[in-house]
Design an enzyme around this catalytic site. Sequence first.
Site, PDB file in Angstrom:
ATOM      1  N   HIS A   4       0.826  -1.226   0.000  1.00 33.40           N
ATOM      2  CA  HIS A   4       0.000   0.000   0.000  1.00 33.40           C
ATOM      3  C   HIS A   4       0.857   1.270   0.000  1.00 33.40           C
ATOM      4  O   HIS A   4       0.483   2.280   0.612  1.00 33.40           O
ATOM      5  CB  HIS A   4      -0.958   0.029   1.192  1.00 33.40           C
ATOM      6  CG  HIS A   4      -1.956  -1.090   1.200  1.00 33.40           C
ATOM      7  ND1 HIS A   4      -3.220  -0.957   0.682  1.00 33.40           N
ATOM      8  CD2 HIS A   4      -1.872  -2.370   1.647  1.00 33.40           C
ATOM      9  CE1 HIS A   4      -3.875  -2.108   0.835  1.00 33.40           C
ATOM     10  NE2 HIS A   4      -3.070  -2.972   1.402  1.00 33.40           N
ATOM     11  N   ASN A  46     -10.261  -3.007   2.319  1.00 36.08           N
ATOM     12  CA  ASN A  46      -9.911  -3.041   0.895  1.00 36.08           C
ATOM     13  C   ASN A  46     -11.176  -2.877   0.060  1.00 36.08           C
ATOM     14  O   ASN A  46     -12.283  -2.945   0.593  1.00 36.08           O
ATOM     15  CB  ASN A  46      -9.268  -4.388   0.530  1.00 36.08           C
ATOM     16  CG  ASN A  46      -7.778  -4.449   0.866  1.00 36.08           C
ATOM     17  OD1 ASN A  46      -7.154  -3.441   1.151  1.00 36.08           O
ATOM     18  ND2 ASN A  46      -7.228  -5.646   0.824  1.00 36.08           N
ATOM     19  N   HIS A  98      -4.172   1.032  11.923  1.00 34.66           N
ATOM     20  CA  HIS A  98      -3.968  -0.229  12.647  1.00 34.66           C
ATOM     21  C   HIS A  98      -5.340  -0.839  12.966  1.00 34.66           C
ATOM     22  O   HIS A  98      -6.141  -0.187  13.647  1.00 34.66           O
ATOM     23  CB  HIS A  98      -3.205   0.074  13.938  1.00 34.66           C
ATOM     24  CG  HIS A  98      -2.897  -1.134  14.767  1.00 34.66           C
ATOM     25  ND1 HIS A  98      -3.079  -2.415  14.325  1.00 34.66           N
ATOM     26  CD2 HIS A  98      -2.411  -1.247  16.025  1.00 34.66           C
ATOM     27  CE1 HIS A  98      -2.720  -3.271  15.273  1.00 34.66           C
ATOM     28  NE2 HIS A  98      -2.325  -2.580  16.316  1.00 34.66           N
TER      29      HIS A  98
HETATM   30 FE1  HDE Z   1      -2.570  -4.759   5.476  1.00 36.88          FE
HETATM   31  N1  HDE Z   1      -0.757  -3.980   5.964  1.00 36.88           N
HETATM   32  N2  HDE Z   1      -1.917  -6.590   6.036  1.00 36.88           N
HETATM   33  N3  HDE Z   1      -4.310  -5.622   4.820  1.00 36.88           N
HETATM   34  N4  HDE Z   1      -3.223  -3.016   4.843  1.00 36.88           N
HETATM   35  C1  HDE Z   1      -0.401  -2.702   5.795  1.00 36.88           C
HETATM   36  O1  HDE Z   1       0.701  -1.411   7.402  1.00 36.88           O
HETATM   37  C2  HDE Z   1      -0.828  -6.819   6.792  1.00 36.88           C
HETATM   38  C3  HDE Z   1      -4.644  -6.930   4.890  1.00 36.88           C
HETATM   39  C4  HDE Z   1      -4.468  -2.691   4.402  1.00 36.88           C
HETATM   40  O2  HDE Z   1      -3.297   3.488   3.906  1.00 36.88           O
HETATM   41  C5  HDE Z   1       0.928  -2.390   6.425  1.00 36.88           C
HETATM   42  O3  HDE Z   1       0.998   0.793   7.730  1.00 36.88           O
HETATM   43  C6  HDE Z   1      -0.768  -8.202   7.146  1.00 36.88           C
HETATM   44  C7  HDE Z   1      -6.042  -7.123   4.641  1.00 36.88           C
HETATM   45  C8  HDE Z   1      -4.529  -1.303   4.010  1.00 36.88           C
HETATM   46  O4  HDE Z   1      -1.731   3.383   5.430  1.00 36.88           O
HETATM   47  C9  HDE Z   1       1.318  -3.710   7.099  1.00 36.88           C
HETATM   48  C10 HDE Z   1      -1.849  -8.787   6.560  1.00 36.88           C
HETATM   49  C11 HDE Z   1      -6.540  -5.878   4.420  1.00 36.88           C
HETATM   50  C12 HDE Z   1      -3.258  -0.806   4.260  1.00 36.88           C
HETATM   51  C13 HDE Z   1       0.164  -4.611   6.714  1.00 36.88           C
HETATM   52  C14 HDE Z   1      -2.563  -7.764   5.865  1.00 36.88           C
HETATM   53  C15 HDE Z   1      -5.447  -4.956   4.528  1.00 36.88           C
HETATM   54  C16 HDE Z   1      -2.464  -1.892   4.779  1.00 36.88           C
HETATM   55  C17 HDE Z   1       1.935  -1.774   5.518  1.00 36.88           C
HETATM   56  C18 HDE Z   1      -2.242 -10.253   6.581  1.00 36.88           C
HETATM   57  C19 HDE Z   1      -7.988  -5.493   4.089  1.00 36.88           C
HETATM   58  C20 HDE Z   1      -2.766   0.598   3.994  1.00 36.88           C
HETATM   59  C21 HDE Z   1       2.013  -0.322   5.916  1.00 36.88           C
HETATM   60  C22 HDE Z   1      -2.435 -10.763   7.864  1.00 36.88           C
HETATM   61  C23 HDE Z   1      -8.889  -5.774   5.186  1.00 36.88           C
HETATM   62  C24 HDE Z   1      -3.090   1.505   5.132  1.00 36.88           C
HETATM   63  C25 HDE Z   1       1.193  -0.210   7.082  1.00 36.88           C
HETATM   64  C26 HDE Z   1      -2.671   2.912   4.795  1.00 36.88           C
HETATM   65  C27 HDE Z   1      -1.134  -1.761   5.177  1.00 36.88           C
HETATM   66  C28 HDE Z   1       0.105  -5.873   7.134  1.00 36.88           C
HETATM   67  C29 HDE Z   1      -3.725  -8.044   5.092  1.00 36.88           C
HETATM   68  C30 HDE Z   1      -5.627  -3.544   4.311  1.00 36.88           C
HETATM   69  C31 HDE Z   1       2.666  -4.278   6.723  1.00 36.88           C
HETATM   70  C32 HDE Z   1       0.314  -8.855   7.993  1.00 36.88           C
HETATM   71  C33 HDE Z   1      -6.812  -8.458   4.675  1.00 36.88           C
HETATM   72  C34 HDE Z   1      -5.730  -0.572   3.461  1.00 36.88           C
HETATM   73  O5  HDE Z   1       1.371  -3.581   8.481  1.00 36.88           O
END
Ligand code: HDE
Length: 672
Positions: free
Chosen positions: A69, A142, A333
Amino acid sequence: MSSKKDEQLEQYRVKDEGQKLTTNQGLKMAEDEFSLKAGERGPTLMEDFHFREKMTHFDHERIPERIVHARGYAAHGEFQVYESMKKYTKAKFLQDPSVKTPVFVRFSTVAGSRGSAETVRDARGFATKFYTEEGNYDLVGNNIPVFFIQDAIKFPDLVHALKPEPHNEIPQAASAHDTFWDFIANNQESAHMVMWAMSDRAVPRSFRMMEGFGVHTFRLVNEEGKAHFVKFHWKPVLGTHGLVWDEAQKISGKDPDFHRRDLSEAIENGDFPEFELGIQVVEEKDEFNFDFDLLDPTKLWPEEDIPVKIVGKMTLNRNVDNVFAETEQVAFHPGHVVPGIDFTNDPLLQGRLFSYTDTQLIRLGGPNFHELPINRPVCPFFNNQRDGYGRHTINVGQVSYHKNSLAGNTPAPASEAEGGYSHYQEKVEGRKVRKRSESFKDHFSQATLFWNSMSEPEKEHIIEAFSFELGKVESPSVQQQVVDMFVNVSPDLIRPVAEAIGAKVPEGTGTGVTKSSPALSMENTKKKPDTRKVGVVAGDGFGKEAAEVVEALKARGLQPEVISNKLGQLKGADGTELKVKHTFLTCDSVLFDALYVAGGSNESKKFQQDAAYFIMEAFSHFKPIGATGEGGKYLEKFAGSPGIVTGNDTVGFADSFISAVAAHRHWDRELV
Ligand code: HDE
């Protein structure tokens, strides 16, 4: 009216304009163009504190981009519930329809780097921070309601496979490569989300025209402590619309900033994007009454079985002042919750609850990122956490521990009655195991449900998307594995793909699921002409009706922009003028939702060629095209085709043309 968050941010806003230039210590400087040297042609001196401060700051301007992202854009706004949600939750911001809660929303692509193009095929992030009186609540979702994997421990593998391949760092922001599809074929729980990723949902027309989903099953808990399972939805008021894949790829080159431009311009024009919040609710007693597991993030709840109750509306009404300070530094978060919102044991959600804080520590350089203006809650916060990089707060007093007597044992935990968060007391028992639950093992039924729910044009686009993506895969073995996997979804889907990529057409009959969910098709979305961008192709001597049509489009909330062979003012046959916004050189038909061809009385050959190319391209992307007067000749060869509107009576023409624009695309058109 400014919100409490706006007022809080106000104290951090600095306008440099009109000021004297100083160092960061406040010292006014007499010179900023030349470093301090020993003689005009001599070496630069260590003593030049101003040079060193300026350069050091510049050298440290970048921070690590988000691992996923990275490419995102954001806006401020507010949220209001339509009626109290007391029955389900005690969350204060969901009680009173008169309360406006400030929000900050960041939309993003997933795979690409911070500078990548925005109209790539990808899921979109839809992350909302609600600045509530009880603390920040983040709904980090998402635009696709399911995910590729079921357990967070596989996320690093998924992302490694999706990102550019490590040996050559190619391709940027794209899933059309070997490692991604190798991962898919070997991790078949991904089937359902891949169907969404290959559909038009993954090439949205605009951030303003996408749905948002919380993905996981969460819990809402009311005042009495009763819990319900819940899925969160955002429904765009403008409907859900996609681009054509060929168009999306061309936009990536013509305007890589297409989505952020669209969002910021809409807000600038006062066309505030609106999204309604919806919830699907399941009683705890019904947890096991479904043919899928409520904890499985690769499953959605069909809306026809569990209706989405619309409970409130979010309006985005202010662009950021500074993209780095706000959009880049915002830290979301899923664990930022308020009383009344709680978690389930979805193993993907559980892992996310660890990952997000961890990632901010590296990205924002320490544990005090909550003190950055964009991340600060609007309510005060007190605890015994101290120090660390970038600490802003000056904690006053002797005591920084709990329990204590010197400060009367404060700050003290708040009881539930006082608004203290206490976790839902779910009963849990079991052995420690590393296992996938049996109830998570059906990977294909809902992928078939999605396929069954698509209209014919949507199905064709999915077949084309698979054929494109797998056509870019170099390993025949990976291609074959994927084709063999997706025959489990539907032979109708994968057989034409196998043929297109020269793979062996697989045997197999699919899941046999015949059910469909009409809510999943974008064809069944709202169709509105509002805010659509219309390219007005005009030259000198345009007919007198053209300016009236342009006014009629504006009056109905569309955005007409004149395109010609030169900038400046065009003169119509009757002396009316139209201001040109773009030339054929500076824009392209792919940047518009529709074309209105006014033409001119004396266009050059070059004008005619450029206009004809524009029109042909818009036609091939199934866009509405209208013409009046001199413009009519350009549409002769398309006469009778769906979405082609010609006429000379301004009002009648404008009405028919606007209805054609509202339809978005005319898929039943035969391409010439
Ligand atoms: Fe994320 N995801 N994600 N994700 N995600 C990040 O956090 C992660 C997942 C989503 O505009 C990171 O600050 C793991 C699902 C958005 O700043 C990180 C898993 C969904 C955004 C991270 C998922 C999301 C992130 C990277 C699997 C939809 C951007 C930078 C367990 C429900 C937020 C950050 C923004 C961002 C981890 C799966 C949505 C690395 C470990 C499912 C919208 O922490």
